[in-house]
Design an enzyme around this catalytic site. Structure first.
Site, PDB file in Angstrom:
ATOM      1  N   LYS A  66       0.825  -1.212   0.000  1.00  0.00           N
ATOM      2  CA  LYS A  66       0.000   0.000   0.000  1.00  0.00           C
ATOM      3  C   LYS A  66       0.866   1.272   0.000  1.00  0.00           C
ATOM      4  O   LYS A  66       2.071   1.207   0.287  1.00  0.00           O
ATOM      5  CB  LYS A  66      -0.928  -0.037   1.217  1.00  0.00           C
ATOM      6  CG  LYS A  66      -1.921  -1.203   1.161  1.00  0.00           C
ATOM      7  CD  LYS A  66      -2.920  -1.141   2.315  1.00  0.00           C
ATOM      8  CE  LYS A  66      -3.891  -2.306   2.257  1.00  0.00           C
ATOM      9  NZ  LYS A  66      -4.932  -2.245   3.326  1.00  0.00           N
ATOM     10  N   ASN A  90      -1.926   0.164   6.787  1.00  0.00           N
ATOM     11  CA  ASN A  90      -1.429  -1.120   7.301  1.00  0.00           C
ATOM     12  C   ASN A  90      -0.549  -1.884   6.310  1.00  0.00           C
ATOM     13  O   ASN A  90      -0.469  -3.109   6.343  1.00  0.00           O
ATOM     14  CB  ASN A  90      -2.590  -1.968   7.827  1.00  0.00           C
ATOM     15  CG  ASN A  90      -3.577  -2.361   6.741  1.00  0.00           C
ATOM     16  OD1 ASN A  90      -3.446  -1.937   5.598  1.00  0.00           O
ATOM     17  ND2 ASN A  90      -4.561  -3.165   7.103  1.00  0.00           N
TER      18      ASN A  90
HETATM   19  P1  CMP Z   1      -7.491  -4.541   4.073  1.00  0.00           P
HETATM   20  O1  CMP Z   1      -7.970  -5.588   5.016  1.00  0.00           O
HETATM   21  O2  CMP Z   1      -6.415  -4.841   3.123  1.00  0.00           O
HETATM   22  O3  CMP Z   1      -8.760  -3.994   3.255  1.00  0.00           O
HETATM   23  C1  CMP Z   1      -9.662  -3.097   3.854  1.00  0.00           C
HETATM   24  C2  CMP Z   1      -8.866  -1.968   4.405  1.00  0.00           C
HETATM   25  O4  CMP Z   1      -9.614  -0.973   5.056  1.00  0.00           O
HETATM   26  C3  CMP Z   1      -7.942  -2.496   5.512  1.00  0.00           C
HETATM   27  O5  CMP Z   1      -6.972  -3.305   4.953  1.00  0.00           O
HETATM   28  C4  CMP Z   1      -7.480  -1.197   6.113  1.00  0.00           C
HETATM   29  O6  CMP Z   1      -6.523  -0.541   5.293  1.00  0.00           O
HETATM   30  C5  CMP Z   1      -8.792  -0.424   6.061  1.00  0.00           C
HETATM   31  N1  CMP Z   1      -9.524  -0.570   7.327  1.00  0.00           N
HETATM   32  C6  CMP Z   1     -10.131  -1.652   7.809  1.00  0.00           C
HETATM   33  N2  CMP Z   1     -10.725  -1.393   8.988  1.00  0.00           N
HETATM   34  C7  CMP Z   1     -10.506  -0.090   9.235  1.00  0.00           C
HETATM   35  C8  CMP Z   1     -10.861   0.778  10.265  1.00  0.00           C
HETATM   36  N3  CMP Z   1     -11.595   0.366  11.313  1.00  0.00           N
HETATM   37  N4  CMP Z   1     -10.457   2.049  10.199  1.00  0.00           N
HETATM   38  C9  CMP Z   1      -9.739   2.470   9.122  1.00  0.00           C
HETATM   39  N5  CMP Z   1      -9.362   1.680   8.100  1.00  0.00           N
HETATM   40  C10 CMP Z   1      -9.728   0.421   8.159  1.00  0.00           C
END
Ligand code: CMP
Length: 141
Positions: free
Chosen positions: A10, A113
C-alpha cells in the site's frame, strides 16, 4: 487458483521505501512473484476495488489513502496461498498483529497497514484479474 493470491504493497509502505524489505520477507516465507507492477490508483479504481466496504464508515478515508501515492499490486504463488499470506501479514491492526508478521514489522496503523491480501480463492482470482491481464498471469506456469 488455490496456489495464488493477490497482494498490494500500500502507499504508506511503498512511499516510505519498504517495498524491497516486504518483498524479501515474503520471498523468504516461500512466496514466488507471478506478476507485479507499480501504479497509482484513481478514485474510480480504488472505489471499485474496495466496493465491498462502501457502506463502512472508513470507506472514504480508505479510498483517499489508497490513492495518495503509488502502490504495488502483485500476484503471489505458494501452496495454500490465501491462508499462508494472511498468516504472513498478520491482523488488520498492527497493534494486534503477531510478532514477525509484515504488518507488525512495517505497518503504521489499522488504515495505513502496509499490505493487502485476498481473503478467499474466489477474491484472489477476481482481484488478480482486476490488476493483471491473462498474459501477465502466465509467468510462473
Ligand atoms: P485490508 O484488510 O487490506 O482492506 C480493507 C482496508 O480498510 C484495511 O486493509 C485497512 O486498510 C482499512 N480498514 C479496515 N478497517 C478499518 C478501520 N476500522 N479504520 C480504518 N481503516 C480500516
Amino acid at each position: 487458483m488455490s496456489n495464488r493470491t493477490l497482494t498490494i504493497i500500500k502507499p504508506d509502505a511503498f512511499g516510505s521505501g519498504k517495498s524491497g524489505k516486504i518483498i524479501a520477507h515474503l520471498e523468504a516465507a516461500g512466496f514466488k512473484i507471478v506478476a507485479a507492477r507499480v501504479m497509482r490508483l484513481t478514485d474510480a479504481t480504488a472505489g471499485e476495488f474496495y466496493a465491498v466496504h462502501r457502506e463502512r464508515p472508513f470507506y472514504g478515508s480508505l479510498v483517499k489513502f489508497m490513492t495518495s501515492g503509488a502502490c504495488m499490486p502483485m500476484v503471489l504463488e505458494k501452496a495454500n496461498a490465501v491462508a499462508e499470506l494472511r498468516k504472513a501479514i498478520g491482523a488488520t491492526d498492527p497493534a494486534e498483529a503477531e510478532a514477525g508478521t509484515v504488518r507488525k514489522l512495517f505497518a503504521e496503523s489499522k488504515e495505513r497497514n502496509a499490505i493487502h491480501a485476498s481473503d478467499s480463492d474466489e477474491n484472489a482470482e477476481r482481484e488478480s484479474r482486476f490488476f493483471f491481464a491473462e498474459s501477465e498471469l502466465l509467468a510462473a506456469r
